[in-house]
Design a protein around this motif. Structure first.
Motif, short mmCIF file in Angstrom:
data_model
loop_
_atom_site.label_atom_id
_atom_site.label_comp_id
_atom_site.label_asym_id
_atom_site.label_seq_id
_atom_site.Cartn_x
_atom_site.Cartn_y
_atom_site.Cartn_z
N ASN B 6 0.71 -1.26 0.06
CA ASN B 6 0.10 -0.10 -0.19
C ASN B 6 0.99 1.35 -0.03
O ASN B 6 1.48 1.58 0.92
CB ASN B 6 -0.99 0.10 1.12
N ASN B 8 -0.43 4.24 -1.04
CA ASN B 8 -1.40 5.39 -0.91
C ASN B 8 -0.99 6.54 -0.27
O ASN B 8 -0.17 6.58 0.98
CB ASN B 8 -2.86 4.79 -0.45
N GLY B 10 -2.57 9.03 1.22
CA GLY B 10 -3.68 9.49 2.17
C GLY B 10 -4.86 9.62 1.92
O GLY B 10 -5.16 10.29 1.02
N PRO B 11 -5.81 9.01 2.77
CA PRO B 11 -5.55 7.73 3.50
C PRO B 11 -4.65 6.63 3.09
O PRO B 11 -4.56 6.65 1.85
CB PRO B 11 -7.01 7.30 3.85
N ALA B 12 -4.01 6.11 3.94
CA ALA B 12 -2.64 5.33 3.79
C ALA B 12 -2.75 4.36 4.55
O ALA B 12 -3.41 3.84 5.15
CB ALA B 12 -1.57 6.20 4.04
N ALA B 13 -1.42 3.63 4.33
CA ALA B 13 -1.28 2.18 5.20
C ALA B 13 -1.24 2.67 6.48
O ALA B 13 -0.59 3.59 7.06
CB ALA B 13 0.02 1.71 4.58
N LEU B 14 -1.95 1.56 7.53
CA LEU B 14 -1.92 1.56 8.84
C LEU B 14 -0.84 0.39 9.33
O LEU B 14 -0.93 -0.69 8.66
CB LEU B 14 -3.32 1.46 9.43
N GLN B 194 -4.33 11.32 8.39
CA GLN B 194 -4.36 10.29 7.33
C GLN B 194 -3.39 9.78 6.70
O GLN B 194 -3.37 9.07 5.62
CB GLN B 194 -5.55 10.44 6.70
#
Ligand SMILES: Cc1ncc(COP(=O)(O)O)c(C=O)c1O
Ligand SMILES: Cc1ncc(COP(=O)(O)O)c(C=O)c1O
Ligand SMILES: [Mg+2]
Ligand SMILES: [Mg+2]
Ligand SMILES: [Mg+2]
Ligand SMILES: [Mg+2]
Lengths: 361, 361
Positions: B6, B8, B10-14, B194
């Motif tokens: 991931n 991305n 944002g929203p992004a990886a957690l 995010q």
């Protein structure tokens, strides 16, 4: 797992089925290998959730095509400010109908922006009923603001039949989705999600499109309704997970049978607790006049402070959560929103009767 | 479960561990029988989460006692408006240093409120580097606004050594918590959660207390920083679940070793991808000048539009998510925030090399 009856006023109980579903797909949303929280708000997976949430609201509340549904941040409290910023006009005042603390706050924010007027207020009777509404002439008010359900005092508009104005705005934070109401009467409806719609963090705004066109220009971009309309609530990053949960709650509501079934359940639930009050011979006293009673927030007092404390303490021990009244008014309050099961209200009625019996009444 | 890398923006990886923990306690937070989402924001369970999140931020970022930490809604975009609303003064302009699209937007919002000035801009070189900063004299500017990391263009301030002004404000949305920086240099720091901090829906504001005291009065209550300071970010209902997740992310960061370890990892991760670019003999071109390269958002282009499309298509098929550049600039962007594992960056480097080889380069 500890068994709890959640009567919190908001954030409040969520349907178990919704939490269960959210749990199941928390790490892997629709076989994407990612949590919905990890998806871009511009990607197709989140976009679908966003649109589904809107479509479900439209369907459940029978929202006409002339309306747009927005998902904003900042809570209902930000709407208190955005409404006058967007809609106040020079040489014309908005009017506010005061039925409790939240309508007072809404008016106070309007007065910070410009001139605004109280049309009528229930304050003299300690907001125990919805006051009689005078005829509203459209030239007098730019818009007319009402609070449909008064979370703190436990009163609710039984109907909006006698309310007529071309631009009505309603704060429905604490009773949206609890019963049928005529959307088309209102230019704008708003509600923080954290009572009947989902978790805290998203505010639903339902707005007649032409209303946004007429709003003031020259506002900060993010505080203009037009911005959010034009960008389908994707002007900036929306609170994606809150909107996802909103979608799950709406699916649950639809599955259950929609507004009619929710209203039937809410009436049945509230009646149990009001019966416990009415049949107590004065041991419990309801705050609201009967014709203004809220189906959502049931407020009552005991004979004195000490007894109230004892009641709340024992209730807590028996697994009832959130029964203390709002810190500004004291007493007791049972918030029986959509997600509170019948069983919780039955248990509360039983507990109220038993507590009274134990006190030798 | 599908395996995804991931990237991305944002929203992004957690962090997986965070999502796992959230999942485990989603229906039953700390044996309360309720989800954290169902707890009142005025109850002791949520209050503890709220304070823990603040304390962890304070500890991780070494925030001095003279600062307050706020949790707001509305995203960084609402801060673009709140900053000038709160801090603009008559007869004195704020200055903005433009290093990308987000600083442009911040300035645009300031200009909607009053007079505001561009101090210096990197626009003429298409924001490929952080421009040299002229001496800033305090009488010239009410405050000076910078964007520490430019999410779209992939540039980042290497240090703030040459930036001196009594009231500096930094938008750190896309690099907060990624490396050590001198908090005490700034009057205010803000960041939408995010990217590095959690899910969308909460914005962290770190503010020197005396700064809020000097802010304009007569603002809408919810748009005044003073309101949130006085009420410990509990003036109205905060986005409780987002703040809970923020707390989990901060616990994870602390467990890992804090800022120093995160910075070490972020440098190692970014180097892998920058190496793939630098060693490609021009097959990949980095957008940022080397001394302005971002550790968070790595932006690059291929030789033409068609090749870029092919690259993004194959990357997607191989499980890489979020590699397309921002819709306003095109090209490619790998966002390697804190929660993106080393393994993902290794895989991307490998993929980049293989893709190049396949093209016969
Ligand atoms: C009727 C009503 N309006 C407004 C609010 C304020 O909502 P928020 O906390 O989301 O700003 C509440 C909160 O309980 C409410 O019950
Ligand atoms: C540096 C920066 N500032 C501001 C924003 C806007 O944030 P939000 O969408 O939360 O308003 C972003 C979003 O990507 C960003 O990267
Ligand atoms: Mg809210
Ligand atoms: Mg009220
Ligand atoms: Mg946000
Ligand atoms: Mg940028």
């Amino acid at each position: 797992m500890k068994h709890v009856y959640n009567f919190n006023a908001g954030p409040a109980a969520l349907p178990r089925e919704v939490l269960q579903k959210a749990k199941e797909e928390l790490l892997d949303f629709e076989d994407t290998g990612m949590s919905i929280m990890e998806h871009s708000h511009r990607g197709k997976h989140y976009e679908a959730v966003h649109e589904q949430a809107k479509n479900l609201l439209k369907e459940l509340l029978s929202i006409p095509d002339e309306y747009e549904i927005l998902f904003l941040q900042g809570g209902a409290s930000l709407q208190f400010a955005m409404i006058p910023m967007n809609f106040m006009k020079q040489n014309q005042k908005p009017g506010y109908i005061l039925t409790g603390s939240w309508s007072e706050k809404a008016l106070k924010e309007a007065k910070k922006i410009g001139e605004a007027e109280e049309i009528v207020s229930g304050k003299s009777s300690n907001y125990s009923s919805i006051p009689e509404i005078p005829s509203l002439f459209s030239d007098d008010y730019t818009y007319v603001h009402v609070t449909s359900n008064n979370t703190i005092f436990g009163t609710q508009w039984a109907s909006f039949d006698h309310l007529e104005h071309p631009f009505l705005i309603a704060d429905m934070s604490s009773d949206i989705l609890s019963k049928r109401f005529p959307v088309e009467k209102f230019g704008m409806i708003y509600a923080g999600a954290q009572k009947n719609l989902g978790p805290a963090g998203v505010t639903v705004v339902i707005m007649r499109k032409e209303v946004a066109d007429k709003a003031n220009k020259e506002l900060p971009t993010i505080l203009s309704y037009e911005t959010h309309m034009k960008n389908r609530s994707l002007y900036n990053t929306p609170p994606t997970f809150s909107i996802y949960l909103l979608k799950l709650v709406l699916e649950w509501a639809k599955e259950l049978g929609g507004l009619e079934e929710l209203e039937r359940r809410n009436k049945e639930k509230a009646k149990l607790i009001y019966d416990a009050i009415d049949e107590s011979g004065g041991f419990y006293t309801g705050h609201a006049e009967k014709d203004s009673r809220s189906l959502m927030n049931i407020t009552f007092t005991l004979q004195n402070e000490e007894l109230t404390k004892q009641f709340l303490k024992e209730a807590q021990e028996q697994g009832f959560s959130g029964l203390a009244g709002h810190r500004s008014v004291g007493g007791c309050r049972a918030s029986a929103y959509n997600a509170v099961p019948l069983e919780a209200c039955q248990a509360l009625k039983k507990f109220m009767i038993e507590f009274q019996e134990k006190q030798g009444n």
